[in-house]
Design an enzyme around this catalytic site. Sequence first.
Site: not given
Length: 513
Positions: A277-278, A281, A307
């Site tokens: 997820h990170e 980003h 997101e």
Amino acid sequence: MACDILYLMKPASKQIATLRNRLVELAHLQSANALLQWDMAVNLPPKAGSHRAETLSHLSTLVHNHFLAIDSDNLLTKLKHKLDKKELTPREAVIVSETWRQFDRARKLPSSFIREQTLIIAETHRVWEAARAQSSFKLFQPNLEKIIDLKRKEARFIGFTKTPYDPLLDMFEPGMKTEETAMLFHDLKGSLIALLKRIQKSKLYKTVKPVQHAKLPREDQKQFSRTLAQKLGFDFSAGLIGESTHPFMISFHPHDTRLTTRYLDTNITYSAFSTIHEVGHALYEQGIKAEHFGTPLGEAISTGIHESQSRMWENIIGKSLPFWQHFYPELTKMFPVAFKKGGLPEFHRSINRVAPTLIRTEADEVTYNLHIIIRFEIERDLIEGTIAVGDVPKIWNEKIKEYLSITVPNDTLGVLQDVHWGDGLFGYFPTYAFGNLYAAQFYNAARRSIPRLHSLIQKGNFTPLLTWLRSNIHVHGKFYSAGGLIREVTGKELSSGDYIDYLTEKYTKLYRL
Ligand code: CO
């Protein structure tokens, strides 16, 4: 040489260059501020908390005042006139319109109001922690009332035509309206509840187990996270991975983009998915052009678009079968006892297990957005003043029952679970759901232009996808608005259609619906 260039520049370009210098100086101050935040989350000694909070508060005020001074000689106002008369190039126009938008918002908020809000939010954060520990909404209620008043005041300062929720939403998702959000969520809600009911009726529903393992060595988990990040394309020469209680990503510059993850001894999927997820980003930030540092062309578009990048990598790619056809053998090699050969089908089903839960951050892909819709409906009504703060726990529990068919036993597991409202974040929750919708639409566009994308993923080759994301999304900074980008890249407006189709196709297979 430099003088010759300046001499040849048109007046607007000269003014743009001056504006740009001011923005770059501000961005350096913000980098310092962000580095202190990173340090606070990753390295802070226990006693240092309140000193660091004070340092950050002073620095934030400095940045704010510096930003307001950007127009002290009317430079920005003059450029705004040129923008209105269409005398700027497209890139100059983006720099001016976006700087003006932020400046106009900032100058409308009196400094006494900002001070008051900062103090109340700091106090409310502490009250929220105590209220959550005691599971008492009553304890939190007076502070939440104060925050709602302040947010309504903020909306009036900024100005709105239809609803005070519009300017709050606009802060995180510029251009998005409350009405459009309500329509998107209306469609989404109906389809999600229907899909959830179908899954719950399936024969497999009760048989899918959550992921559970025996203790896995921390160092091996770290190594696996690094492998994931590296393979997805994270540039370790322009960033690093740290550890913190709540995983996050922070970027000071495309050449210094950092993320954190968190390791649980018994469940490697926790660190794996929070890393993915990170990293999603971070890949966005690493893909922005360094030459635009400080200007809107060097910034991400919106919270929702950001997101979309993390959720595409984490869910659409990271929870897909081709992805684990590549990585599961690696898990088997590293942890042969926990991950048996031939265990992939069961593992894949487990990481996609659908089970309504009380806690948003633990929710699966099918129910996650229902948690968001509940929060949106409540916070919009609070800001519009159509419901009373005292009724929030009752409304919350009724909605959880209606959408997810589960019962909330107490406020800790209900209305007090998230930090957002206590921190004054209204208009933020919807961006999580926008991220999912954008992600599905972008991913379909990527599939249309990258032949055999799934077999590339199966081979662990993520380069074509990252290259596509770079050239279609990352590289543009704020050149397009969120709405403009989604039209440009996918050929249509944002809707819940692609996302619902994606979920339906995926879960029809997984649960043999
Ligand atoms: Co995120």
